[in-house]
Design an enzyme around this catalytic site. Structure first.
Site, mmCIF file in Angstrom:
data_model
loop_
_atom_site.group_PDB
_atom_site.id
_atom_site.type_symbol
_atom_site.label_atom_id
_atom_site.label_comp_id
_atom_site.label_asym_id
_atom_site.label_seq_id
_atom_site.Cartn_x
_atom_site.Cartn_y
_atom_site.Cartn_z
ATOM 1 N N GLU A 10 -4.571 2.872 6.785
ATOM 2 C CA GLU A 10 -4.573 2.719 5.333
ATOM 3 C C GLU A 10 -5.341 3.872 4.696
ATOM 4 O O GLU A 10 -4.979 4.368 3.643
ATOM 5 C CB GLU A 10 -5.202 1.386 4.928
ATOM 6 N N ARG A 25 0.811 -1.220 0.000
ATOM 7 C CA ARG A 25 0.000 0.000 0.000
ATOM 8 C C ARG A 25 0.848 1.275 0.000
ATOM 9 O O ARG A 25 0.486 2.284 0.616
ATOM 10 C CB ARG A 25 -0.967 0.005 1.189
ATOM 11 N N SER A 45 -11.187 -0.142 3.707
ATOM 12 C CA SER A 45 -10.331 -0.704 4.762
ATOM 13 C C SER A 45 -9.619 0.411 5.505
ATOM 14 O O SER A 45 -8.924 1.225 4.899
ATOM 15 C CB SER A 45 -9.308 -1.667 4.155
#
Length: 319
Positions: free
Chosen positions: A312, A193, A242
């Site tokens: 995130e 990520r 998320s």
């Protein structure tokens, strides 16, 4: 080489004032796109909360974008906004310029050798559906990413066992100073990520490579992904996807659950009962409610599970 940002947290601006505005009241005279001052962002993000952008720029095309960027003062903050699906816009708004890529950047074209060229504003659903129709396999997982090409190229978005690093060939990027460069996947130095694209850089297009496949088989896999998301995630709520990155060898939702945070509330924000790694706006949450809830979850997980969760979801703007 890609210029590095001064800080990995540079997108989270400190409390600001009128001095945060990089334009000082001046707007380029030859802009062909739409430029809006003090533009509300709450309706443009999935959480449906947050303040306004000092300026919101929706460029007519790539030339319009790079010309605009080249005329900005060097210190003007610039942030790209896609679907707003993985973003908390703080209640004090976003300083500088927010760039939103519209229909001109939402194109998808099939090239030779199972390569698909996509505009930075194209959705994951559009990209994967176009690839399916052309018999290109390997891009099905993009059906499960609620965002645009620009966002998931920057963040190395992933789902269902695959990530952008697996399929990206290269991308065209407009830098803060208006320079347009092509960056091969190796130069992004992808990790989980994360890429090393600097703040203010905007992905205007990207090329993904798949493999030859049967459209019926590809479609079936996309349907499976869509059904799995529907069954496990609060897709019909005001949410941001998320919330926390999965720690190595574990799942963020399991840790949140183990810390007793499922259903936890702060103001109008709540940890989803359906999926513990999702925060939701139950109706009247402020962005401060949502971010405060996330920090409380992090605290409880750290104290009870001994793991420090990393955000995130991106948090941007002024408190």
């Amino acid at each position: 080489m890609i210029r590095q940002p001064d800080s990995q947290h540079a997108e989270c601006a400190a409390p600001g004032s009128d001095s945060d505005r990089g334009f000082d009241g001046w707007v380029p005279s030859d802009v062909r796109g739409k430029l809006t001052e003090d533009a509300p962002l709450d309706k443009l993000v999935w959480f449906k909360s947050g303040g306004a952008a000092d300026w919101l720029f929706e460029p007519a095309d790539t030339d319009d974008l790079v010309s605009f960027l080249a005329r900005l003062d060097e210190g003007t903050p610039v942030m790209a906004l896609g679907l707003g699906s993985n973003l908390i816009v703080r209640d004090g708004g976003v300083p500088g310029v927010v760039v939103r890529l519209g229909k001109a950047f939402a194109t998808v074209e099939v090239l030779r050798d199972q390569v698909v060229e996509c505009g930075g504003g194209a959705s994951g659903i559009l990209v994967s559906s176009t690839a399916r129709d052309a018999g290109i396999a390997g891009l099905e997982f993009l059906r499960g990413i609620p965002g645009t090409v620009g966002g998931f190229v920057r963040m190395n978005g992933g789902a269902y066992g695959r990530e952008v690093a697996d399929i990206l060939v290269d991308c065209d990027v407009a830098l803060h100073d208006g320079t347009l460069i092509t960056v091969p996947v190796a130069d992004l130095h992808y990790t989980y990520r994360h890429s090393n694209l600097p703040d203010g850089a905007i992905v205007v297009s990207a090329r993904f490579k798949g493999t030859a496949g049967d459209p019926k088989v590809i479609g079936a896999e996309m349907d499976r992904i869509a059904q799995a998301r529907e069954e496990s995630q609060p897709l019909r709520s005001k949410t941001g996807g998320s919330t926390f990155k999965n720690p190595t060898g574990d799942k963020a939702w399991r840790l949140v659950d183990a810390a007793g945070c499922r259903g936890l509330k702060v103001g109008g924000a709540q940890v989803s009962e359906k999926h513990a790694n999702f925060l939701i706006n139950t109706g009247d949450a402020t962005s401060a409610d949502i971010e405060t809830l996330g920090e409380e979850v992090r605290r409880r997980v750290s104290e009870s599970q001994g793991v420090t969760l990393e955000w995130e979801i991106k948090r941007v703007g002024r408190w």
